[in-house]
Write an enzyme that holds these catalytic residues in place. Structure first.
Site, mmCIF file in Angstrom:
data_model
loop_
_atom_site.group_PDB
_atom_site.id
_atom_site.type_symbol
_atom_site.label_atom_id
_atom_site.label_comp_id
_atom_site.label_asym_id
_atom_site.label_seq_id
_atom_site.Cartn_x
_atom_site.Cartn_y
_atom_site.Cartn_z
ATOM 1 N N HIS A 430 0.837 -1.204 0.000
ATOM 2 C CA HIS A 430 0.000 0.000 0.000
ATOM 3 C C HIS A 430 0.874 1.258 0.000
ATOM 4 O O HIS A 430 0.533 2.260 0.618
ATOM 5 C CB HIS A 430 -0.926 0.028 1.214
ATOM 6 N N ASP A 516 -0.539 -4.499 5.932
ATOM 7 C CA ASP A 516 -1.590 -5.365 5.393
ATOM 8 C C ASP A 516 -1.497 -5.509 3.883
ATOM 9 O O ASP A 516 -0.951 -4.664 3.185
ATOM 10 C CB ASP A 516 -2.983 -4.843 5.780
ATOM 11 N N GLU A 517 -2.033 -6.613 3.416
ATOM 12 C CA GLU A 517 -2.307 -6.871 2.005
ATOM 13 C C GLU A 517 -1.085 -6.733 1.090
ATOM 14 O O GLU A 517 -1.155 -6.151 0.019
ATOM 15 C CB GLU A 517 -3.445 -5.962 1.514
ATOM 16 N N VAL A 518 0.034 -7.311 1.513
ATOM 17 C CA VAL A 518 1.183 -7.415 0.612
ATOM 18 C C VAL A 518 0.948 -8.625 -0.289
ATOM 19 O O VAL A 518 0.774 -9.740 0.205
ATOM 20 C CB VAL A 518 2.494 -7.570 1.397
#
EC number: 3.2.1.52
Length: 848
Positions: A430, A516-518
């Site tokens: 992100h 988050d969300e790698v």
């Protein structure tokens, strides 16, 4: 020579004429009209939608079959249905797509139209999922984008089970209209509350007498009273007679207070300035809700005895100003709202893929490039548009940042209101705005021949050939955690942030570094990462790079006397069993005082927050199922907001049970009642151990801003849902959470729910119509159905008024008030109105 000159002039004239003619033949962007509509949901029986885009040429010349592109925002799965396709849709990055005519496209004559059908993954439950942000680019001016208006036709069929007025009516049937005098007049609900019947008459002449320790809190209270009476009452440290008194009293706890209102005085007692402040906020909610509607000469303050202390020490709102920017003034307004309802943590989401929102001295590209979005071919001056922000960087809702001065002002404002500001710097994923900004810095310094300086804060390996795609469709949004320059960048940002906090005199204990969300695939083909894995025995795989990164970030923060906060992933390990990937609490970081915001309680992760708390992590419950404020209130096409994590109405934030939240699960992501099978499956999940309760440090409600482009929309999504969080985070544990399935608990819940919505409808929302300039809270839609040949209606918030018409017109503040069943036949239009005259969306019920 004359002949040659004549020939050249003739050629120049012909070229100029050709250019003029070409310009004249180009349709002006404002002459192009677009209409988009759903043709068929669940097309071909799959989870996909068939839609159609109609292009209308209102100009006087044809829209040519070549030489232009339409950019817009949607899922990259958006593809033309027809073969051969008249247009080709290409994913640029993120949600930005480009549509270009193919050889099969036919020029659209003046006044003509062309309809193109598309297939895209997923359904269209509301307007948020429709393509947006269309703009036109001509090939001969590729750096300029022209916004194109698009009409979105609302579907006339209900193929995805939108809620009906009858469904809303049934939801509201348990709500009782309670007399205003019977309502608790302090909100959130205090620990102990008693009314004495002995009111205090408050005027602008009544002074605020305060112990020296509470001088700041007394002045803030006096400032609020000035908005009530038109004059600021005196603030003194001594005085006799009728007054508001703030006195220090030992033993009431770090945030506790006592409030006693008698005919002689209003007495607020507290041990700390924070406690005194919360006492003043309770006094503000004790004032009549109409007190701010116009200047008062006097107001009656109900006689009460209150003793109060919060349930949780961490009561947070997360504000995303990245996806769409909110100005400093709106942030200050939100802080006023938080303070009124005793929320004490602003989790400030300051960077993401789509933007960087805070000035960092010494890194100007972060705001020159990373804080702006617009049409660009190379992103050297600003980022590409995202989330329908538009082609013009100067007017984009995606452009903007807080200067150092702005941020310091925000910090001081929050500190005065006893709100901690936790800055979030998203890493390592992100992070596209940061990555692109440092690319621009690199290029600038390389051109100047400053190679070492250029590489100092580089966030990507220029030789990395890894391929990945994030959840938001980006393929270049992750920092390379094997680069020493990545840590130099994070140290620079951290130290500049700390300098701002120091200048503001504001406390800081932690920085949130995301996590988050790698996506899968990152770093796999990075030479720098491969070299690190070859040289460091603790980093054997790409997965190990994750622990390496947060270990180094943690060390950096500990050296500055800070602890690490992040999303749940910072405290998880990847485990692969028989090819299946799962996540378990990482024992290596348990004793490092990591604070994790756990949002994922979906599917197999429903017990994740408890697993992490049981393992020893400090957990902030940020459950998507109950506290993601960006999720739509209801399953209805005209209701704004996301739906990927379900729907969150006011009741969900209210009935959440922090210590046994699986018993708070009542509906599916489609808002349908959960089956007995699903409910029984929760018994096998890990429950919160009694000794781990202390690891649940608080509650948090985030408001992600992908669909929040204006202050009004922010306030709509925020309120009244945020008040449910305020109640659960502050008020004592209600009796009905112990055994929620028992008849006794169900009756107790119905009673408390009615009291809560009555307080909101008759006291707090009328107050918020004027407080801090007034808030654009959501007004609930009418619940209605036909029964015995008549239309009956109800509303979620007692105290609000239902008005209706029978002639097809939209109800106004002058329309008939609903007082009972409506016998007229035909289409009955109903709307809910608040005391200030704002209304809900119109509900139409046909009485045949």
């Amino acid at each position: 020579m004359k002949h040659l000159l004549f020939t050249l002039l003739s050629v120049f004239s012909l070229v100029a004429a050709a250019q003029a003619q070409t310009g004249a033949k180009k349709v002006q962007p404002k002459q192009i009209r677009l209409t988009w509509e759903v043709v068929e949901e669940k097309y071909q029986g799959k989870n996909q939608t068939l839609s159609a885009l109609t292009i209308k040429n209102t100009g006087t010349v044809p829209l040519t079959a070549t030489g232009w592109s339409l950019y817009f925002h949607s899922t990259p799965s958006f593809k033309a249905k027809e073969t051969p396709a008249p247009v080709k849709v290409e994913a640029i990055n993120g949600d930005l797509l480009r549509m270009e005519p193919t050889a099969a496209f036919k020029a659209i004559p003046a006044g003509g139209t062309q309809r193109i059908e598309f297939v895209a993954a997923g359904q269209i439950p509301n307007d948020y999922r429709t393509p947006k942000g269309f703009y036109l680019v001509y090939d001969d001016t590729k750096t300029q984008g022209h916004p194109i208006a698009v009409e979105i036709k609302k579907p006339t069929h209900n193929s995805i089970n939108w809620i009906k007025p009858e469904g809303i009516y049934e939801q509201n049937t348990t709500i009782k209209d309670l007399p205003a005098e019977k309502l608790t007049k302090v909100f959130p609900t205090p620990t102990e509350y008693q009314e004495t019947g002995q009111d205090f008459t408050l005027t602008g002449a009544v002074p605020v007498v305060t112990d020296q320790a509470f001088q700041k809190e007394a002045n803030l209270l006096a400032g609020h009273l000035a908005t009530v009476f038109g004059k600021k009452p005196a603030v003194t440290t001594t005085g006799a007679g009728k007054s508001i008194r703030l006195q220090q009293k030992i033993g009431l706890g770090p945030e506790g207070y006592e409030l006693a209102v008698s005919p002689q005085e209003i007495l607020i007692s507290a041990t700390t300035p924070a406690g005194a402040f919360y006492g003043t906020q309770s006094l503000k909610t004790l004032l009549p809700p109409s007190a701010l509607a116009k200047k008062q000469t006097s107001v009656a303050v109900a006689g009460v005895l209150v003793k109060d202390t919060p349930r949780f020490g961490h009561r947070a709102f997360m504000m995303d100003v990245v996806r769409n920017f909110q100005k400093k003034e709106q942030v200050l307004k939100v802080l006023d709202l938080m303070a009124l309802y005793k929320l004490n943590v602003l989790h400030f989401h300051l960077n993401d893929d789509e933007g960087w929102r805070i000035e960092i001295p010494g890194l100007p590209e972060l705001t020159q490039v990373g804080a702006r979005r617009g049409h660009t071919l190379d992103e050297k001056e600003f980022l590409i548009p995202a989330l329908a922000s538009g082609p013009d960087a100067a007017t984009s809702t995606g452009s903007g940042y807080y200067s150092k001065k702005d941020f310091i002002e925000i910090l001081k404002y929050a500190m005065d209101r006893h709100i901690k500001v936790i800055p979030e710097i998203e890493t390592p994923g992100h992070a596209r705005a940061a990555v692109k900004s440092m690319d621009a810095r690199y290029e600038r310094l390389m051109k100047a021949g400053k190679k070492a300086e250029a590489e100092q804060y580089m966030l990507r390996d220029v030789n990395d050939k890894s391929q990945y795609r994030s959840v938001q469709y980006f393929n270049d949004n992750v920092m390379n955690v094997a680069l020493p320059s990545t840590y130099a960048f994070l140290e620079k940002v951290t130290d500049e942030l700390l300098a701002m906090y120091k200048e503001a005199g504001a406390p800081i204990e932690t920085i949130h570094f995301g996590g988050d969300e790698v996506p899968n695939g990152v770093w796999e083909k990075s030479p720098v990462a491969q070299n690190l894995m070859a040289s460091n025995p603790k980093v054997k795989t790409v997965d190990d790079l994750w622990y390496y990164f947060f270990g180094k970030v943690n060390d950096m923060l500990k050296a500055r006397n800070l602890y690490l906060s992040g999303w749940e992933e910072i405290g998880l390990s990847k485990v692969r069993t028989n090819g299946r990937l799962s996540y378990v609490p990482n024992p290596d970081f348990v004793k490092e005082n990591f604070h994790v915001d756990v949002w994922n309680n979906q599917g197999s992760n429903i017990d994740l927050a408890y697993r992490m708390a049981n393992a020893g992590y400090k957990v902030v419950l940020t459950n998507v199922s109950h506290y993601y404020l960006d999720l739509a209130y209801q399953r209805e096409y005209d209701e704004p907001g996301h739906n990927w994590g379900g729907y969150v109405d006011l009741d969900k934030t209210f009935y959440f049970n922090p210590f046994d939240y699986m018993k708070s699960m009542r509906v599916s992501e489609d808002n349908q009642p959960l089956s007995a099978t699903v409910l029984s499956s929760y018994a096998s999940k890990e429950q919160l151990k009694p000794e781990a309760r202390a690891n649940i440090v608080g509650l948090q409600a985030p408001l992600w801003s992908e669909a929040v482009r204006t202050p009004e929309r922010l306030e709509y999504m925020l309120l009244p849902k945020l008040l449910g969080l305020a109640e659960r985070a502050w008020a004592p544990d209600p009796a009905w959470v112990t055994n929620p399935e028992s008849d006794q608990s169900k009756a107790a819940y119905a009673k408390d729910w009615s009291a809560f919505v009555n307080v909101l409808g008759k006291r707090e929302l009328p107050r918020l119509s004027y407080y801090a300039g007034g808030f654009n809270y959501r007004i609930p839609t009418v619940g209605a159905k036909v029964e015995n040949g008549k239309v009956i209606a109800n509303v979620q918030l007692p105290g609000f008024t239902i008005r209706y018409t029978t002639n097809g017109s939209v109800p106004t503040i002058k329309s008939k008030v609903y007082t009972g069943p409506i016998g007229e036949k035909g289409k009955i239009s109903l709307a809910v109105f608040d005391a200030a005259g704002r209304s809900s969306r119109v509900t139409i019920v046909e009485n045949k």
